[in-house]
Design an enzyme around this catalytic site. Structure first.
Site, mmCIF file in Angstrom:
data_model
loop_
_atom_site.group_PDB
_atom_site.id
_atom_site.type_symbol
_atom_site.label_atom_id
_atom_site.label_comp_id
_atom_site.label_asym_id
_atom_site.label_seq_id
_atom_site.Cartn_x
_atom_site.Cartn_y
_atom_site.Cartn_z
ATOM 1 N N CYS A 1 0.663 -1.373 0.208
ATOM 2 C CA CYS A 1 0.016 -0.020 -0.047
ATOM 3 C C CYS A 1 0.848 1.201 -0.146
ATOM 4 O O CYS A 1 0.817 2.108 -0.946
ATOM 5 C CB CYS A 1 -1.052 0.143 1.067
ATOM 6 S SG CYS A 1 -0.045 -0.013 2.784
ATOM 7 N N HIS B 1 -2.552 1.012 6.877
ATOM 8 C CA HIS B 1 -2.731 1.075 5.532
ATOM 9 C C HIS B 1 -3.143 2.365 4.773
ATOM 10 O O HIS B 1 -3.601 3.113 5.687
ATOM 11 C CB HIS B 1 -4.105 -0.107 5.414
ATOM 12 C CG HIS B 1 -4.416 -0.358 3.927
ATOM 13 N ND1 HIS B 1 -3.560 -1.129 3.191
ATOM 14 C CD2 HIS B 1 -5.609 0.186 3.292
ATOM 15 C CE1 HIS B 1 -4.292 -1.043 1.987
ATOM 16 N NE2 HIS B 1 -5.428 -0.467 2.152
ATOM 17 N N HIS C 1 -6.100 1.233 -4.026
ATOM 18 C CA HIS C 1 -4.991 0.817 -3.073
ATOM 19 C C HIS C 1 -4.523 -0.549 -3.428
ATOM 20 O O HIS C 1 -5.038 -1.399 -3.984
ATOM 21 C CB HIS C 1 -5.407 0.909 -1.501
ATOM 22 C CG HIS C 1 -6.579 -0.276 -1.432
ATOM 23 N ND1 HIS C 1 -6.794 -0.830 -0.280
ATOM 24 C CD2 HIS C 1 -7.759 -0.742 -2.165
ATOM 25 C CE1 HIS C 1 -7.832 -1.754 -0.434
ATOM 26 N NE2 HIS C 1 -8.249 -1.728 -1.508
#
Length: 168
Positions: A76, A124, A140
């Protein structure tokens, strides 16, 4: 003498009351240099965010790889760093470092294309790719076994949302 196509900014606004007996003149200030600079600054900065989204969009379908920083595979934060590097912005390597590095924080309701979003603490991250009314989408790299994709930040992600920043 005015050039062809030039428009004069009004210097006053006249308002007539419903009974037609009262006229009120309200001065209207022309746009200031600061107003023009702010709009120019936003447009120039937002182009950086749009460029980063275009780069991220080109990565859709590539595999997630832990520690991947591209161009064949990404995690990510590697995707975010790669996209913004291509747009001319240097960001740290990890999601938590990126979130701490960018000082311009943005509320969920104020997101624009190119903003960065963080979830699970700062574990994340993704790039806001589209804002459609109250719906916000991100590109993502989710986790091992998946590919880079665009998703709606829905109830699941909203429940783990930790903040957003504008790196441009």
């Amino acid at each position: 003498m005015l050039a062809a196509g030039a428009v004069l900014a009004p210097t006053a606004l006249t308002v007539q009351a419903a009974d037609a007996a009262t006229l009120t003149v309200i001065p209207v200030a022309p746009p200031t240099a600061a107003d023009t600079a702010a709009k120019t600054s936003w447009n120039a900065r937002h182009k950086v965010g749009l460029t980063a989204v275009a780069v991220a969009r080109e990565q859709i379908g590539k595999p997630y790889r832990y520690g991947g920083a591209g161009p064949a595979a990404f995690d990510c934060s590697g995707l975010v760093q790669y996209a913004y590097r291509k747009a001319g912005v240097s960001l740290p390597r990890t999601a938590d470092a990126q979130h701490g590095h960018v000082k311009r924080h943005v509320k969920f309701t104020d997101f624009a294309t190119g903003d960065l979003v963080y979830f699970y603490g700062d574990g994340h991250t993704g790039i806001v790719s589209k804002v459609d009314g109250g719906k916000v989408y991100m590109i993502h790299a989710a986790h091992t076994g998946t590919r880079i994709k665009q998703v709606l930040i829905n109830g699941y992600y909203r429940g783990h949302f930790n903040g957003g920043v504008r790196p441009y």
